[in-house]
Design a protein around this motif. Structure first.
Motif, PDB file in Angstrom:
ATOM      1  N   GLU A 160      10.347  11.713  20.926  1.00 36.86           N
ATOM      2  CA  GLU A 160       9.079  11.113  20.526  1.00 36.86           C
ATOM      3  C   GLU A 160       9.264   9.997  19.503  1.00 36.86           C
ATOM      4  OE1 GLU A 160       6.067  13.786  19.281  1.00 36.86           O
ATOM      5  OE2 GLU A 160       6.476  15.273  20.844  1.00 36.86           O
ATOM      6  N   TYR A 161      10.392   9.993  18.811  1.00 32.19           N
ATOM      7  CA  TYR A 161      10.572   9.037  17.721  1.00 32.19           C
ATOM      8  C   TYR A 161      10.517   7.582  18.177  1.00 32.19           C
ATOM      9  CZ  TYR A 161      11.819  12.872  14.590  1.00 32.19           C
ATOM     10  OH  TYR A 161      11.778  14.006  13.823  1.00 32.19           O
ATOM     11  N   PRO A 162      11.186   7.197  19.274  1.00 30.06           N
ATOM     12  CA  PRO A 162      11.095   5.775  19.681  1.00 30.06           C
ATOM     13  C   PRO A 162       9.669   5.312  19.916  1.00 30.06           C
ATOM     14  CG  PRO A 162      12.898   6.857  20.835  1.00 30.06           C
ATOM     15  CD  PRO A 162      12.148   7.939  20.119  1.00 30.06           C
ATOM     16  N   ARG A 163       8.860   6.157  20.531  1.00 25.64           N
ATOM     17  CA  ARG A 163       7.465   5.768  20.776  1.00 25.64           C
ATOM     18  C   ARG A 163       6.708   5.616  19.464  1.00 25.64           C
ATOM     19  NH1 ARG A 163       2.929   8.545  20.725  1.00 25.64           N
ATOM     20  NH2 ARG A 163       4.047  10.533  20.593  1.00 25.64           N
ATOM     21  N   LEU A 164       6.949   6.519  18.518  1.00 24.55           N
ATOM     22  CA  LEU A 164       6.262   6.441  17.225  1.00 24.55           C
ATOM     23  C   LEU A 164       6.697   5.198  16.452  1.00 24.55           C
ATOM     24  CD1 LEU A 164       6.483  10.208  16.173  1.00 24.55           C
ATOM     25  CD2 LEU A 164       4.512   8.993  17.121  1.00 24.55           C
ATOM     26  N   PHE A 165       7.984   4.853  16.539  1.00 26.07           N
ATOM     27  CA  PHE A 165       8.463   3.624  15.897  1.00 26.07           C
ATOM     28  C   PHE A 165       7.827   2.395  16.547  1.00 26.07           C
ATOM     29  CE2 PHE A 165      12.228   5.964  14.134  1.00 26.07           C
ATOM     30  CZ  PHE A 165      12.082   5.540  12.823  1.00 26.07           C
ATOM     31  N   GLY A 168       4.266   1.795  15.631  1.00 28.10           N
ATOM     32  CA  GLY A 168       4.004   1.612  14.211  1.00 28.10           C
ATOM     33  C   GLY A 168       3.415   2.830  13.534  1.00 28.10           C
ATOM     34  N   GLU A 169       3.526   3.993  14.174  1.00 28.10           N
ATOM     35  CA  GLU A 169       2.968   5.206  13.580  1.00 28.10           C
ATOM     36  C   GLU A 169       3.851   5.761  12.466  1.00 28.10           C
ATOM     37  OE1 GLU A 169       1.440   8.144  16.332  1.00 28.10           O
ATOM     38  OE2 GLU A 169       1.427   6.665  17.956  1.00 28.10           O
ATOM     39  N   ILE A 170       5.142   5.422  12.483  1.00 23.91           N
ATOM     40  CA  ILE A 170       6.052   5.810  11.408  1.00 23.91           C
ATOM     41  C   ILE A 170       6.933   4.618  11.066  1.00 23.91           C
ATOM     42  CG2 ILE A 170       6.084   8.260  12.025  1.00 23.91           C
ATOM     43  CD1 ILE A 170       8.801   7.789  13.350  1.00 23.91           C
ATOM     44  N   ARG A 171       7.360   4.563   9.793  1.00 21.38           N
ATOM     45  CA  ARG A 171       8.283   3.524   9.352  1.00 21.38           C
ATOM     46  C   ARG A 171       9.707   4.050   9.235  1.00 21.38           C
ATOM     47  NH1 ARG A 171       6.676  -0.933   6.551  1.00 21.38           N
ATOM     48  NH2 ARG A 171       8.900  -1.448   6.749  1.00 21.38           N
ATOM     49  N   ALA A 172       9.844   5.357   9.137  1.00 20.72           N
ATOM     50  CA  ALA A 172      11.167   5.960   8.986  1.00 20.72           C
ATOM     51  C   ALA A 172      11.125   7.380   9.526  1.00 20.72           C
ATOM     52  CB  ALA A 172      11.610   5.958   7.525  1.00 20.72           C
ATOM     53  N   ALA A 173      12.294   7.871   9.889  1.00 19.72           N
ATOM     54  CA  ALA A 173      12.435   9.247  10.351  1.00 19.72           C
ATOM     55  C   ALA A 173      13.553   9.904   9.552  1.00 19.72           C
ATOM     56  CB  ALA A 173      12.753   9.294  11.845  1.00 19.72           C
ATOM     57  N   PHE A 174      13.359  11.161   9.199  1.00 18.15           N
ATOM     58  CA  PHE A 174      14.352  11.899   8.427  1.00 18.15           C
ATOM     59  C   PHE A 174      14.956  12.990   9.301  1.00 18.15           C
ATOM     60  CE2 PHE A 174      12.119   9.748   5.108  1.00 18.15           C
ATOM     61  CZ  PHE A 174      13.048   9.570   4.099  1.00 18.15           C
ATOM     62  N   PHE A 175      16.296  13.024   9.305  1.00 21.20           N
ATOM     63  CA  PHE A 175      17.040  13.986  10.108  1.00 21.20           C
ATOM     64  C   PHE A 175      18.087  14.678   9.252  1.00 21.20           C
ATOM     65  CE2 PHE A 175      15.819  10.665  13.142  1.00 21.20           C
ATOM     66  CZ  PHE A 175      15.313  11.402  14.205  1.00 21.20           C
ATOM     67  N   ILE A 176      18.451  15.889   9.670  1.00 15.45           N
ATOM     68  CA  ILE A 176      19.704  16.448   9.207  1.00 15.45           C
ATOM     69  C   ILE A 176      20.819  15.595   9.806  1.00 15.45           C
ATOM     70  CG2 ILE A 176      21.178  18.488   9.249  1.00 15.45           C
ATOM     71  CD1 ILE A 176      18.721  18.794   7.545  1.00 15.45           C
ATOM     72  N   LEU A 184      21.044   8.861  17.264  1.00 15.35           N
ATOM     73  CA  LEU A 184      21.629   7.522  17.352  1.00 15.35           C
ATOM     74  C   LEU A 184      22.538   7.387  18.568  1.00 15.35           C
ATOM     75  CD1 LEU A 184      22.449   6.888  13.592  1.00 15.35           C
ATOM     76  CD2 LEU A 184      20.575   5.933  14.929  1.00 15.35           C
ATOM     77  N   ALA A 185      23.140   8.496  18.997  1.00 14.19           N
ATOM     78  CA  ALA A 185      23.959   8.443  20.203  1.00 14.19           C
ATOM     79  C   ALA A 185      23.095   8.254  21.444  1.00 14.19           C
ATOM     80  CB  ALA A 185      24.786   9.723  20.329  1.00 14.19           C
ATOM     81  N   LYS A 186      21.907   8.835  21.430  1.00 12.23           N
ATOM     82  CA  LYS A 186      21.021   8.724  22.580  1.00 12.23           C
ATOM     83  C   LYS A 186      20.237   7.422  22.563  1.00 12.23           C
ATOM     84  CE  LYS A 186      17.643  11.420  25.208  1.00 12.23           C
ATOM     85  NZ  LYS A 186      16.882  12.697  25.291  1.00 12.23           N
ATOM     86  N   TYR A 187      19.815   7.009  21.386  1.00  9.98           N
ATOM     87  CA  TYR A 187      19.054   5.755  21.227  1.00  9.98           C
ATOM     88  C   TYR A 187      19.863   4.843  20.304  1.00  9.98           C
ATOM     89  CZ  TYR A 187      15.339   8.732  23.079  1.00  9.98           C
ATOM     90  OH  TYR A 187      14.602   9.590  23.857  1.00  9.98           O
ATOM     91  N   CYS A 188      20.961   4.301  20.836  1.00 10.29           N
ATOM     92  CA  CYS A 188      21.910   3.580  19.995  1.00 10.29           C
ATOM     93  C   CYS A 188      21.442   2.176  19.640  1.00 10.29           C
ATOM     94  CB  CYS A 188      23.273   3.522  20.680  1.00 10.29           C
ATOM     95  SG  CYS A 188      23.223   2.834  22.347  1.00 10.29           S
ATOM     96  N   ASN A 189      20.510   1.616  20.387  1.00  7.78           N
ATOM     97  CA  ASN A 189      20.064   0.247  20.144  1.00  7.78           C
ATOM     98  C   ASN A 189      18.778   0.221  19.331  1.00  7.78           C
ATOM     99  OD1 ASN A 189      22.192  -0.886  21.649  1.00  7.78           O
ATOM    100  ND2 ASN A 189      21.047  -0.619  23.559  1.00  7.78           N
ATOM    101  N   GLY A 190      18.813  -0.500  18.229  1.00  8.19           N
ATOM    102  CA  GLY A 190      17.583  -0.717  17.475  1.00  8.19           C
ATOM    103  C   GLY A 190      17.344   0.206  16.316  1.00  8.19           C
TER     104      GLY A 190
END
Length: 207
Positions: A160-165, A168-176, A184-190
């Motif tokens: 869901e994160y790419p769609r939210l980015f 413009g629904e989120i400016r940052a995402a926090f992960f362990i 980042l391996a799955k969505y390596c671009n951008g």
């Protein structure tokens, strides 16, 4: 989290972890109109100019002193071009491979810069954040990092994160940290990790 010890016991962590911030990335190379000047400091450019001028003067003086009949306007122009070309030839012929590769990289490889560099900017601008709604991260952002609860958005799936980015629904995402590597391996671009990593206890077994 420390308060979990009230309910259960944990083993020693079998892998270290930390909380990291992932934001959208932007190319940094095209932002600078003077990227060609970045490999060296102003003082170094002045030294190169001085050396080039001195070399040109020596060439001119040697030609003039020997009475070279071919020392015409064309030869003067050629000498000036040689003076200007000297610093360019020095850079790639440098004996220091590390410095040469660093200069070439600065000139040719696009660098990615994070759109947000510090969490302080997120707090001050009341920006929306995304995090795993089923983990402790949301509570950590609110109680430890002092984010406004209204700005912390629980996210149910990593997809869901790419769609939210994008929306413009989120400016940052926090992960362990291990989960950030998966994202980042799955969505390596951008996307890129930005800011400091907040050290946590790590992953352990529970009983």
């Amino acid at each position: 989290m420390a308060d979990r010890y009230v309910y259960t016991e944990f083993s020693q962590p079998y892998i270290e972890s930390g909380l990291v911030m992932v934001v959208t990335a932007k190319p940094g190379l095209k932002d600078s109109k003077f990227i060609a000047l970045n490999p060296f400091t102003k003082l170094m450019w002045l030294k190169l100019a001085a050396v080039s001028t001195a070399t040109g003067f020596v060439i001119w003086f040697s030609e003039f002193a020997t009475g070279n009949d071919q020392f015409t306007c064309d030869s003067i122009l050629q000498t000036i071009c040689s003076i200007l070309w000297l610093p360019v030839t020095i850079i790639p012929l440098s004996q220091n491979r590390v410095k040469r590769e660093r200069v070439t990289t600065m000139m040719t490889v696009p660098r990615l810069e994070p759109s947000v560099k510090e969490i302080g900017f997120l707090r001050n601008s009341n920006a929306a954040l995304g995090c795993n709604g089923n983990s402790f991260i949301c509570r950590y952002l609110i109680s430890v990092l002092n984010f406004n609860p209204n700005n912390v958005k629980p996210v149910n799936s990593i997809d869901e994160y790419p769609r939210l980015f994008d929306n413009g629904e989120i400016r940052a995402a926090f992960f362990i940290a291990p989960h950030a590597k998966v994202f980042l391996a799955k969505y390596c671009n951008g996307y890129i990790v930005s800011g400091p990593s907040f050290k946590l206890g790590g992953f352990g077994f529970v009983r």
